[in-house]
Design an enzyme around this catalytic site. Structure first.
Site, PDB file in Angstrom:
ATOM      1  N   GLU A 774      51.380  13.034 -64.274  1.00  0.00           N
ATOM      2  CA  GLU A 774      51.115  14.439 -63.927  1.00  0.00           C
ATOM      3  C   GLU A 774      52.316  15.068 -63.244  1.00  0.00           C
ATOM      4  OE1 GLU A 774      48.488  16.459 -64.488  1.00  0.00           O
ATOM      5  OE2 GLU A 774      47.430  14.935 -65.677  1.00  0.00           O
ATOM      6  N   ASP A 775      53.466  14.917 -63.864  1.00  0.00           N
ATOM      7  CA  ASP A 775      54.683  15.577 -63.390  1.00  0.00           C
ATOM      8  C   ASP A 775      55.184  15.072 -62.052  1.00  0.00           C
ATOM      9  OD1 ASP A 775      55.038  17.233 -65.565  1.00  0.00           O
ATOM     10  OD2 ASP A 775      53.598  18.677 -64.806  1.00  0.00           O
TER      11      ASP A 775
END
Lengths: 1155, 295
Positions: A774-775
């Protein structure tokens, strides 16, 4: 040397930031280098910004207000007369801000703005007026009478920083890069945001096709009044509608009232000779005939009968006919005021509106677009200030008049009355009124009954960019909650005027806009000389034009600011001549002219608030700017204005842009049937200052650029050169900011490279450790140790030492010591003066200012006079520091605010290194939080032993399509290897091929991929890794400010439930949806625990007999303790029962056994 | 408006560059006509003939060549105090209907700059005789009225004359004002007014018989003498003008026809009486524009 040139020289010398422009070598170009016009014409842009600056619109507008508009306001309200004494008068002759009449060039020395910031004062200059008035029989002229103080916009021509060079700026503790354009009121920096609204005094035609309604409306705005007039269709008949007329007036009647009595003439004025229009219009004559209105007098009576009159006290009652005349002359279409008997212009205006309606009825495509930028006007600080000032000035005058009348009414006075003695009483009203409006943002104008909130905002000083972004912001008057897409959509006419990327997401999306880089907002220009000029250029005055020929084929109406002033049969020639005059500088460069063939009209606009931008003029297929001109610019012989004066460059507003053919690049110029008329100076000026930071934005998916625009304003970096002298509520500084490896021309122009917000991180695009989902980013611990992402947070704490009416005052007192003579724990950071010592570490629960308040402050000074209490008793009210991490005392300032009370500001500093959960972002809308911090030895490394500062997961790329980020990496890597800073300018910049070439030359892969070795196993990784520098910003969202947990803690007094919010050490709510989950799961005991036991459990005594609550095992209703049962219920439930009882509803509980 | 036999020039004679001689460039052939006659308004429906004084000779475009140059002369009315020159326009009046028949009456309110012309009415065509009965009055004249709009030096009448030697000259005479004359239906208003008056009277009579006398006990107003002035203060600009207009009395003018002796004399004087000084301009074009802009 002509004086003008000299002046520009002086300006040039004063602005050292641009000195380098005139150096023999600038941006890698020498004077002797060959000049390529196609490439080098961008040099016009720095020249433009040198003259105009980024916030020139605010400064221009404010300068216009203080220099021109104030004088007009004074002129319009120049006389103060007395009701009592007909002899008395007071006349304002002149007004000035900041200097006296004798010394027009010597500005008064104001308190430096930075001192105002620190001392919570208002940066303002006195307003002087010259007055002439009667004292007895004498007429007295008094000059330099101060009537109040005007807040001064920083760097405007009334500011002491105007034209200051860097040294002067430094002396005043100001940052030379600070753009100015804001006010300092009570120590806070306030910006008046640019407001966008529909243009005033122009006809806008709209149609509702479903209902079959066409309406032409015009909002008339003058100094006195604002009103809206409509010409609408109702059942295919046309009426005029106005708020002050109780019913809609048939168009024929209103035209008759305006003096066009014959039906033939009405038909000619509205329809011309077009049979289609005539057919549509004829029904309206029947309406008038049916109502038996034939003459002007009848029509005026008809109108007068329907006027809603608001009579002011003392005004005479008007007859019906007079009401009608008044309505036609002043109320309807109020911006055209008729002051004599000639109503023709008014009649023509109404007829034009009716004609536009008829045209739209016949052809529905003739409607106007409300969202078209040419139909919008921007309202700037100057205009808003002028509205406010006029209101306050009128109030000032009426107060003054009331005061005079009171004195003059007295039949016998001991001394001769001097009116000026009482004028000073009211001077505070203007000062206070201006200050209050700017500091609260509430613009309330009595004469327009206007109440506007949120006009001003506190200038965001999060970073240099956020301050700049705020200065170029434009807010729309539209309601955010309305669900219409039109006003939010990107308009094609926005091109080059408003930034295409910079808009917030969410509810204000598309309503808040930003100016593009090279724009100018016009100020009002005089209309009368332009009208005269039109007549000289062959325009026939409208009063002499007869109605039959008005709408003839090929006869073009000439409209100045929307009002028909004449006609011409040679519109092409007329427009050409007009433009010629403008290009030679005879007419103001900001007056626009364009032809509208659909309406057979030439429109000239001189009003303020239009956005315009400069373009290079192209004639006969040749750009008028040539190499020799650019050489002059480079040598510093020419400034931007010389290009204007020589007719090489001109300003076009949106409407005139539509009348021209603009080539994007020089090679696009053609001479076909529609020849090119203009050439863009630089295409990257479609973006604004904030979007200009993005490298290679033309390779990104467009929303990503928009996201970056929002995030660029949250990045921590350098704020200003005077950042360590500032004491603001909250400031973030980056410890080692770097200018980006890949910059853009915009970055250089706005000096972002001097005040950057971010660091060049070496990024490896690969998967590592699983803590990068998630980044999330993987950070290198060694990099953090070396200072990557380190920032400082400074917070201001203000303490005021008050004085009280009974001569007592707040005091500071030294530290208290324990038995060993050491200060007690809370006082450890204090010095002997009771204030935190600079540099001292201060922890949670310690005191930074040991303040004492007198206990008898409320007692009156008079009452206590009988027994003098010399013994002052004080109560301790120390200021505690609260926070999870200790801070250091950075600065302590002691001063006196304007009400003579001591003002102490304590600045506390924290230095923060990145930690898990801190937010970072690249310049491509790719944000991520730190997921793990890894020892450098565990990170992969390349042949040269370089290990990354950041590891980014490759999943971030496919869906986001931020190709610009990849190119930034390659360009950055090439730059690092080559020792150059590369450019990622929009629609240009360093070419990917060249960058790859450099990489190959330096022994790297053309693609930017490297072979890396695992830091854990030492083996070579199975894939080549995309590896290189990317500029990363640290965003202001940090874990330390957000982390929060609670086991037990404070509860709300009323409900006994845990408090809410981090600041109050609140609990985390198990909300409705979570509750539903627990219910669905069947975890009833958990539900009970969360909702009652851990929250507001309350033991009540319930009487099983009456069902009401008692206490102490006693039922007050039954007067017995017989049936009392103890049980636990939520306090909220108990509260509900009690509140029900208080409103005479008895909730009775019936208890039964469960088992 | 229909093309008449008048000529009017819409250019300022100053509008020429410094170097060149004043000249007229005729783009359309001028029609021979007669200039307007002072204080004797007459038919003047005209097609504006575009006689443009070109300011930039060098930049003259090919499609607009100079055909001929004619020297300019300026003339004024013989006595500026007594006479003035006006253009009268009759919107809505057909060209075919000449204005030279019958007897005309003209009157003016000079302060309000309002002109009224009474024109005999042709009742043979387009005239509803039955309506006359309603209006109860013999309507023999049509009343035309309009405001005189000062032309502020923008309008001139010009006559291009060819003398015996074939030399042409153009004589310019400045116009004081223009006026568009529209029909006003005072007879309808008069009926309305009388009906209104009657109604009021009736109502007042009813009122008198029934109403109880109310004694006013208000204190005296302060500054009664200021009220006269105060009244004017509170009226809007336009209403003030209307009030002044109503108070002003008409002054009668005499109407002379085209063939009248005085008319012809003045016409001649206008054409030939010029001081025969050929106009040259000393105002530079730039200065002129500057003057224009800075005003």
């Amino acid at each position: 040397m002509p004086p003008k040139r000299k002046a520009s020289r002086v300006a040039a010398e004063s602005d050292e930031a641009f000195q380098e422009l005139f150096q023999p070598e600038y941006k890698g170009k020498k004077l002797t280098d060959e000049i390529n016009t196609a490439e080098d014409k961008w040099n016009l842009l720095p020249a433009f910004l040198k003259v105009k600056g980024l916030v020139k619109q605010h400064l221009d507008s404010f300068n216009y207000f203080v220099d021109t508009d104030l004088k007009k306001i004074i002129k319009a309200n120049e006389l103060v007369l007395s009701d009592v004494d007909p002899e008395f008068y007071l006349k304002y002759l002149d007004i000035r801000v900041g200097h006296r009449s004798k010394t027009p060039n010597d500005k008064l020395v104001l308190m430096p703005p930075h001192q105002c910031r620190l001392r919570d004062l208002t940066y303002s200059a006195p307003i002087f007026v010259d007055v002439e008035y009667t004292r007895g029989r004498k007429i007295i002229v008094h000059t330099d009478l101060e009537i109040g103080r005007m807040p001064i916009m920083l760097r405007s021509n009334k500011c002491i920083l105007d034209g200051a060079d860097d040294n002067t700026m430094a002396r005043y503790d100001e940052c030379p890069l600070d753009p100015g354009g804001y006010f300092i009121v009570n120590g806070t920096e306030k910006v008046i945001l640019v407001q966008e609204q529909l243009s005033k005094n122009r006809i806008i035609v709209e149609a509702d096709e479903k209902k079959g309604i066409v309406q032409a409306s015009v909002t008339s705005s003058t100094h006195e009044r604002k009103s809206k007039t409509y010409v609408i269709t109702k059942n295919d008949k046309i009426y005029l509608k106005h708020n002050s007329i109780s019913e809609d007036i048939p168009i024929v009647i209103i035209l008759k009232a305006a003096g066009i009595t014959s039906d033939l003439e009405i038909l000619q004025l509205v329809c011309g000779s077009d049979p289609n229009y005539q057919d549509l219009f004829v029904v309206n004559f029947e309406e008038a005939a049916r109502l038996e209105v034939f003459t002007q007098q009848q029509a005026l009576n008809y109108v007068g009968k329907r006027v809603k009159t608001i009579r002011r006290a003392g005004a005479p009652k008007l007859s019906q006919l007079q009401e009608g005349i008044e309505a036609i002359a002043t109320t309807i279409i109020a911006h055209l005021t008729v002051s004599d008997l000639q109503f023709k212009e008014k009649a023509l205006y109404i007829a034009t509106m009716a004609r536009r309606v008829i045209m739209t009825m016949h052809n529905p495509t003739m409607v106007d677009d409300r969202d078209y930028v040419g139909n919008k006007r921007l309202e700037l600080a100057g205009q808003l200030m002028s509205l406010l000032f006029e209101d306050l000035f009128k109030k000032f005058n009426s107060d003054f008049k009331a005061n005079i009348d009171k004195v003059l009414k007295k039949p016998s006075r001991t001394s001769e009355f001097d009116a000026l003695l009482s004028i000073n009483i009211h001077s505070n009203n203007i000062t206070m009124g201006l200050n209050r409006a700017i500091s609260t943002g509430n613009w309330s104008l009595k004469r327009f009954k206007m109440e506007r909130a949120g006009v001003t905002h506190v200038l965001s000083r999060l970073s240099y960019i956020s301050a700049l972004g705020m200065m170029t912001r434009i807010s729309s008057q539209f309601e955010k909650s309305r669900k219409v897409s039109g006003p939010r959509a990107l308009q094609p006419s926005q091109f080059g005027m408003l930034c295409t990327s910079d808009t917030p997401e969410g509810e204000a999306c598309g309503l808040v806009k930003n100016l593009a880089l090279m724009t100018h907002i016009t100020t009002d220009d005089e209309e009368l000389p332009i009208k005269k000029l039109c007549y000289m250029l062959g325009c026939e005055p409208i009063l002499g034009v007869d109605s039959a020929t008005l709408h003839d084929e090929g006869n073009f109406g000439i409209h100045v600011n929307g009002t028909l002033v004449g006609t011409t049969r040679f519109p092409g020639k007329f427009v050409e001549n007009f433009r010629k005059l403008r290009r030679t500088g005879k007419v103001s460069a900001f007056i626009s002219i364009h032809t509208n063939t659909h309406q057979q009209a030439v429109h000239i606009a001189t009003d303020g608030g239009r956005i315009c931008r400069p373009l290079i003029i192209v004639e006969n297929g040749k750009s008028k700017v040539t190499a020799e001109h650019l050489l002059k610019l480079k040598k510093g012989e020419w400034a931007f204005d010389d290009f204007l004066v020589h007719g090489l460059v001109e300003y076009l507003d949106v409407n005139e842009e539509n009348d021209s053919l603009i080539a994007l690049y020089e090679e696009n110029i053609n001479e076909n049937s529609v020849p090119t008329t203009h050439l863009e100076i630089e295409p990257f000026t479609v973006l604004g200052a904030v979007a200009g930071l993005i490298p290679y934005p033309h390779h990104n998916q467009s929303p990503r650029n928009t996201y970056q625009c929002a995030m660029g304003k949250q990045a921590i970096g350098a704020i200003a050169y005077n950042q360590f002298r500032r004491i603001d509520t909250l400031l973030y500084f980056m410890v080692y900011p770097q200018q980006p490896m890949v910059k853009t021309k915009t970055i250089e122009l706005i000096d972002y490279d001097k005040l950057p917000a971010g660091q060049n991180a070496t990024v490896a695009v690969m998967s590592y450790s699983g803590y990068d989902i998630e980044d999330a980013l993987v950070l290198n611990k060694a990099s953090i140790d070396r200072g990557f992402g380190r920032c400082q947070v400074v917070r201001k704490n203000t303490i005021q030492l008050k004085r009280y009416p009974n001569h007592t005052k707040d005091i500071l007192s030294g530290m208290r010591v324990d038995e060993h003579g050491n200060p007690i724990f809370p006082h450890q950071a204090l010095g002997p003066d009771g204030l935190g010592e600079v540099g001292a570490r201060i922890e949670n629960g310690q005191i930074y200012a040991n303040k004492f308040v007198p206990t008898n402050a409320g007692e009156s000074a008079l009452g206590g006079a009988s027994e003098p209490t010399n013994v002052e008793s004080h109560r301790e009210t120390p200021a505690y520091y609260k926070g999870p991490e200790p801070s250091y005392v950075d600065q302590v300032m002691m001063s006196v605010s304007d009400n003579d009370q001591a003002l102490i500001k304590v600045l506390l500093r924290q230095t923060r290194r990145p930690e898990l959960g801190d937010k970072f972002s690249s310049r491509h809308g790719q944000k991520g939080v730190c997921g793990i911090i890894v020892q450098q030895e565990d990170l992969p490394f390349n042949d040269m032993g370089i290990s990354p500062d950041i590891i980014m997961n490759p999943h971030g790329f496919p869906s986001r399509m931020t190709v610009g980020k990849m190119i930034e990496l390659i360009s950055g890597k090439a730059g690092v290897l080559n020792g150059t800073l590369e450019y990622g300018t929009c629609f240009g910049g360093s070419k990917l091929e060249d960058m790859s070439k450099i990489l190959v030359d330096k022994g790297f892969s053309y693609s930017g991929k490297d072979m890396l070795y695992s830091g854990i196993t030492g083996e070579c990784l199975q894939a080549y890794i995309f590896f290189g520098p990317i500029y990363y910003q640290k965003l202001k969202h940090m874990v330390l400010d957000k982390m929060h947990a609670r086991a037990r803690g404070p509860r709300a007094v009323l409900t006994r439930q845990p408090t809410e919010g981090r600041s109050r050490d609140g609990g985390l709510r198990l909300g409705e949806m979570e509750r539903d989950c627990v219910i669905a799961y069947g975890a009833s005991q958990l539900l009970l625990e969360r909702l009652m036991i851990s929250s507001d459990a309350f033991e009540v005594d319930i009487c099983n007999k009456c069902g009401l609550m008692g206490y102490n095992s006693w039922c007050t209703t039954c007067k017995s303790s017989e049936n009392i049962i103890k049980m636990t219920i939520p306090c909220a439930a108990k509260l509900l029962f009690q509140e029900l009882l208080s409103m005479n509803i008895a909730p009775r509980l019936r208890l039964g056994d469960v088992f | 408006m229909t093309p008449g036999n008048e000529l009017f020039v819409e250019e300022d004679e100053e509008m020429k560059s410094d170097s060149e001689e004043p000249r007229l460039v005729i783009k359309e052939e001028p029609q021979d006509g007669l200039p307007a006659v002072p204080e004797q308004p007459e038919e003047e429906d005209e097609e504006p003939v575009h006689v443009e004084a070109e300011e930039e000779d060098d930049e003259e475009e090919d499609d607009d060549p100079i055909i001929e140059s004619i020297p300019l002369y300026i003339n004024t009315m013989p006595s500026r105090f007594k006479n003035s020159l006006h253009i009268l326009q009759y919107p809505g009046r057909a060209k075919a209907r000449r204005l030279d028949q019958g007897h005309f009456h003209a009157s003016i309110k000079p302060q309000s700059k309002y002109l009224e012309v009474k024109v005999p009415l042709d009742t043979s065509k387009f005239f509803d005789g039955t309506k006359v009965e309603d209006w109860g009055e013999e309507i023999g004249e049509q009343t035309l009225s309009g405001v005189l709009d000062p032309s502020e030096g923008g309008y001139y009448i010009a006559k291009v004359e060819t003398d015996s030697e074939g030399n042409r000259k153009a004589v310019l005479v400045p116009i004081d004002s223009t006026a568009q004359l529209r029909t006003s239906f005072q007879y309808i208003d008069a009926i309305d007014n009388s009906a209104h008056q009657q109604k009021k009277q009736e109502q007042a009579e009813i009122h008198k018989t029934t109403s109880v006398q109310i004694l006013q006990s208000a204190a005296k107003h302060t500054g009664t003498q200021a009220n006269m002035d105060g009244f004017m203060h509170s009226l809007g600009d336009s209403l003030k003008h209307v009030k002044r207009f109503d108070e002003e009395s008409w002054s009668l003018l005499s109407w002379k026809n085209d063939e009248d002796e005085i008319t012809n004399k003045i016409k001649k004087e206008l054409i030939n009486g010029a001081d025969s000084i050929e106009l040259t301009t000393e105002t530079k074009f730039d200065d002129y524009i500057q003057k224009l802009i800075n005003e």
